[in-house]
Design a protein around this motif. Structure first.
Motif, PDB file in Angstrom:
ATOM      1  N   VAL A   1       0.860  -1.182   0.000  1.00  0.00           N
ATOM      2  CA  VAL A   1       0.000   0.000   0.000  1.00  0.00           C
ATOM      3  C   VAL A   1       0.894   1.230   0.000  1.00  0.00           C
ATOM      4  N   ILE A   2       0.750   2.063  -1.023  1.00  0.00           N
ATOM      5  CA  ILE A   2       1.504   3.318  -1.112  1.00  0.00           C
ATOM      6  C   ILE A   2       0.505   4.458  -1.007  1.00  0.00           C
ATOM      7  N   THR A   3       0.682   5.297  -0.008  1.00  0.00           N
ATOM      8  CA  THR A   3      -0.304   6.338   0.316  1.00  0.00           C
ATOM      9  C   THR A   3       0.266   7.729   0.141  1.00  0.00           C
ATOM     10  N   ASP A   4      -0.467   8.598  -0.524  1.00  0.00           N
ATOM     11  CA  ASP A   4      -0.127  10.017  -0.666  1.00  0.00           C
ATOM     12  C   ASP A   4      -0.505  10.719   0.634  1.00  0.00           C
ATOM     13  N   SER A   5       0.483  11.263   1.315  1.00  0.00           N
ATOM     14  CA  SER A   5       0.214  11.861   2.625  1.00  0.00           C
ATOM     15  C   SER A   5      -0.659  13.102   2.534  1.00  0.00           C
ATOM     16  N   LYS A   6      -0.647  13.815   1.421  1.00  0.00           N
ATOM     17  CA  LYS A   6      -1.436  15.041   1.301  1.00  0.00           C
ATOM     18  C   LYS A   6      -2.920  14.737   1.151  1.00  0.00           C
ATOM     19  N   THR A   7      -3.259  13.743   0.357  1.00  0.00           N
ATOM     20  CA  THR A   7      -4.661  13.428   0.083  1.00  0.00           C
ATOM     21  C   THR A   7      -5.186  12.266   0.919  1.00  0.00           C
ATOM     22  N   GLY A   8      -4.266  11.478   1.474  1.00  0.00           N
ATOM     23  CA  GLY A   8      -4.670  10.268   2.182  1.00  0.00           C
ATOM     24  C   GLY A   8      -5.073   9.145   1.250  1.00  0.00           C
ATOM     25  N   GLU A   9      -4.911   9.343  -0.064  1.00  0.00           N
ATOM     26  CA  GLU A   9      -5.312   8.359  -1.060  1.00  0.00           C
ATOM     27  C   GLU A   9      -4.237   7.288  -1.233  1.00  0.00           C
ATOM     28  N   ALA A  10      -4.674   6.044  -1.358  1.00  0.00           N
ATOM     29  CA  ALA A  10      -3.751   4.959  -1.686  1.00  0.00           C
ATOM     30  C   ALA A  10      -3.532   4.957  -3.197  1.00  0.00           C
ATOM     31  N   VAL A  11      -2.338   5.337  -3.637  1.00  0.00           N
ATOM     32  CA  VAL A  11      -2.040   5.360  -5.070  1.00  0.00           C
ATOM     33  C   VAL A  11      -1.661   3.973  -5.566  1.00  0.00           C
ATOM     34  N   VAL A  12      -1.301   3.089  -4.639  1.00  0.00           N
ATOM     35  CA  VAL A  12      -1.081   1.668  -4.930  1.00  0.00           C
ATOM     36  C   VAL A  12      -1.687   0.872  -3.793  1.00  0.00           C
ATOM     37  N   ASP A  13      -2.463  -0.153  -4.121  1.00  0.00           N
ATOM     38  CA  ASP A  13      -2.985  -1.098  -3.124  1.00  0.00           C
ATOM     39  C   ASP A  13      -3.048  -2.439  -3.848  1.00  0.00           C
ATOM     40  N   GLU A  14      -2.001  -3.228  -3.708  1.00  0.00           N
ATOM     41  CA  GLU A  14      -1.838  -4.376  -4.596  1.00  0.00           C
ATOM     42  C   GLU A  14      -1.199  -5.560  -3.879  1.00  0.00           C
ATOM     43  N   SER A  15      -1.677  -6.742  -4.208  1.00  0.00           N
ATOM     44  CA  SER A  15      -1.026  -7.981  -3.790  1.00  0.00           C
ATOM     45  C   SER A  15      -0.238  -8.506  -4.983  1.00  0.00           C
ATOM     46  N   THR A  16       1.047  -8.740  -4.790  1.00  0.00           N
ATOM     47  CA  THR A  16       1.918  -9.126  -5.897  1.00  0.00           C
ATOM     48  C   THR A  16       3.057  -9.969  -5.333  1.00  0.00           C
ATOM     49  N   ALA A  17       4.122 -10.102  -6.078  1.00  0.00           N
ATOM     50  CA  ALA A  17       5.296 -10.831  -5.598  1.00  0.00           C
ATOM     51  C   ALA A  17       6.544 -10.060  -5.989  1.00  0.00           C
ATOM     52  N   THR A  18       7.543 -10.136  -5.151  1.00  0.00           N
ATOM     53  CA  THR A  18       8.808  -9.486  -5.484  1.00  0.00           C
ATOM     54  C   THR A  18       9.434 -10.170  -6.694  1.00  0.00           C
ATOM     55  N   PHE A  19      10.176  -9.397  -7.462  1.00  0.00           N
ATOM     56  CA  PHE A  19      10.857  -9.928  -8.636  1.00  0.00           C
ATOM     57  C   PHE A  19      12.034 -10.808  -8.202  1.00  0.00           C
ATOM     58  N   ASP A  20      12.674 -11.446  -9.171  1.00  0.00           N
ATOM     59  CA  ASP A  20      13.816 -12.297  -8.858  1.00  0.00           C
ATOM     60  C   ASP A  20      14.932 -11.516  -8.172  1.00  0.00           C
ATOM     61  N   ASN A  21      15.030 -10.214  -8.448  1.00  0.00           N
ATOM     62  CA  ASN A  21      16.065  -9.389  -7.817  1.00  0.00           C
ATOM     63  C   ASN A  21      15.700  -8.924  -6.410  1.00  0.00           C
ATOM     64  N   GLY A  22      14.560  -9.364  -5.888  1.00  0.00           N
ATOM     65  CA  GLY A  22      14.164  -8.979  -4.540  1.00  0.00           C
ATOM     66  C   GLY A  22      13.431  -7.663  -4.438  1.00  0.00           C
ATOM     67  N   PHE A  23      13.193  -7.001  -5.558  1.00  0.00           N
ATOM     68  CA  PHE A  23      12.497  -5.713  -5.589  1.00  0.00           C
ATOM     69  C   PHE A  23      11.088  -5.896  -6.138  1.00  0.00           C
ATOM     70  N   VAL A  24      10.255  -4.900  -5.911  1.00  0.00           N
ATOM     71  CA  VAL A  24       8.967  -4.793  -6.582  1.00  0.00           C
ATOM     72  C   VAL A  24       8.781  -3.321  -6.940  1.00  0.00           C
ATOM     73  N   GLY A  25       8.397  -3.045  -8.206  1.00  0.00           N
ATOM     74  CA  GLY A  25       8.370  -1.664  -8.673  1.00  0.00           C
ATOM     75  C   GLY A  25       6.985  -1.196  -9.066  1.00  0.00           C
ATOM     76  N   PHE A  26       6.742   0.103  -8.868  1.00  0.00           N
ATOM     77  CA  PHE A  26       5.435   0.705  -9.168  1.00  0.00           C
ATOM     78  C   PHE A  26       5.611   2.068  -9.816  1.00  0.00           C
ATOM     79  N   TRP A  27       4.702   2.388 -10.773  1.00  0.00           N
ATOM     80  CA  TRP A  27       4.608   3.729 -11.327  1.00  0.00           C
ATOM     81  C   TRP A  27       3.599   4.510 -10.489  1.00  0.00           C
ATOM     82  N   VAL A  28       4.044   5.624  -9.937  1.00  0.00           N
ATOM     83  CA  VAL A  28       3.213   6.439  -9.051  1.00  0.00           C
ATOM     84  C   VAL A  28       3.311   7.898  -9.487  1.00  0.00           C
ATOM     85  N   PRO A  29       2.407   8.756  -9.015  1.00  0.00           N
ATOM     86  CA  PRO A  29       2.473  10.164  -9.407  1.00  0.00           C
ATOM     87  C   PRO A  29       3.757  10.836  -8.942  1.00  0.00           C
ATOM     88  N   SER A  30       4.271  11.725  -9.763  1.00  0.00           N
ATOM     89  CA  SER A  30       5.436  12.527  -9.382  1.00  0.00           C
ATOM     90  C   SER A  30       5.011  13.637  -8.428  1.00  0.00           C
TER      91      SER A  30
END
Length: 220
Positions: A156-185
């Motif tokens: 869950v990735i939350t924008d502190s200004k709006t309180g909105e969850a910009v990501v709320d997802e169940s997934t799996a980490t990649f082989d490199n141990g990371f998991v990546g998301f496109w979020v607002p700048s």
């Protein structure tokens, strides 16, 4: 919040294009910054620049640098998404791909090119950990490794200004141990990850001074 360390992009401890190509020549300092950090796998692998030797880097094209990976026709989101998901043993040893705030920097030590990120979007790659992590600021798609590979995670990735969850997802980490998301700048907030009954939270920022690599999220 991670403190920015200008001398490294990604260092490990013990774990060993919408916009098309913009051509450019990296200066010596910028090139050193783009290549420093996570070790390229295998002794003697990679370019002379990646191993710390000085090299005259010429302007190139992303298409040429990515041709051997069948990514030459991909836009920047496709390149980043696919490189981050590559199995570790299939990573190129002669390519550095650094996700910076507004662009992807590509270099093989002989040529360098950038690909601009989509306007208004930032890429954040997260490596949750339990026991072991590494310092990182700009995520290296071809060398960074996290502790937890192939683990189911709830993010869950939350924008502190709006309180909105910009990501709320169940997934799996990649082989490199990371998991990546496109979020607002241009936002700040929190990242919460849950895996195997453990949860961790950390701050993040996609403003101009924010990292693209999050490695301080400890699960406990």
């Amino acid at each position: 919040m991670l403190a920015k360390t200008t001398e490294v992009l990604c260092t490990r401890s013990d774990m060993g294009r919408y916009m098309r190509t913009t051509q450019f020549v990296l200066g010596a300092t910028a090139l050193a910054l783009a290549l420093t950090g996570c070790s390229a796998p295998g002794p003697g692998s990679g370019s002379s620049a990646a191993s710390g030797e000085s090299a005259a880097v010429q302007p190139g094209s992303a298409e040429a640098l990515l041709a051997g990976l069948d990514l030459a026709d991909e836009d920047v989101t496709g390149v980043i998404d696919q490189l981050d998901r590559l199995p570790v043993d299939e990573r190129p040893t002669d390519l550095m791909a650094s996700v910076q705030r507004d662009e992807l920097v590509l270099t093989d030590g002989q040529q360098a090119a950038t690909m601009a990120l989509p306007e208004g979007k930032s890429y954040v790659s997260i490596a949750p950990f339990v026991d072991e992590t590494h310092d990182c600021f700009y995520h290296s798609l071809t060398t960074c490794l996290g502790e937890l590979s192939g683990k189911d995670v709830d993010v869950v990735i939350t924008d502190s200004k709006t309180g909105e969850a910009v990501v709320d997802e169940s997934t799996a980490t990649f082989d490199n141990g990371f998991v990546g998301f496109w979020v607002p700048s241009g936002i700040t907030g929190t990242i919460e990850v849950t895996a195997e009954g453990k949860t961790g939270t950390t701050d993040f920022s996609t403003r101009s001074d924010g990292p693209t690599c999050v490695t301080d999220l400890k699960l406990k």
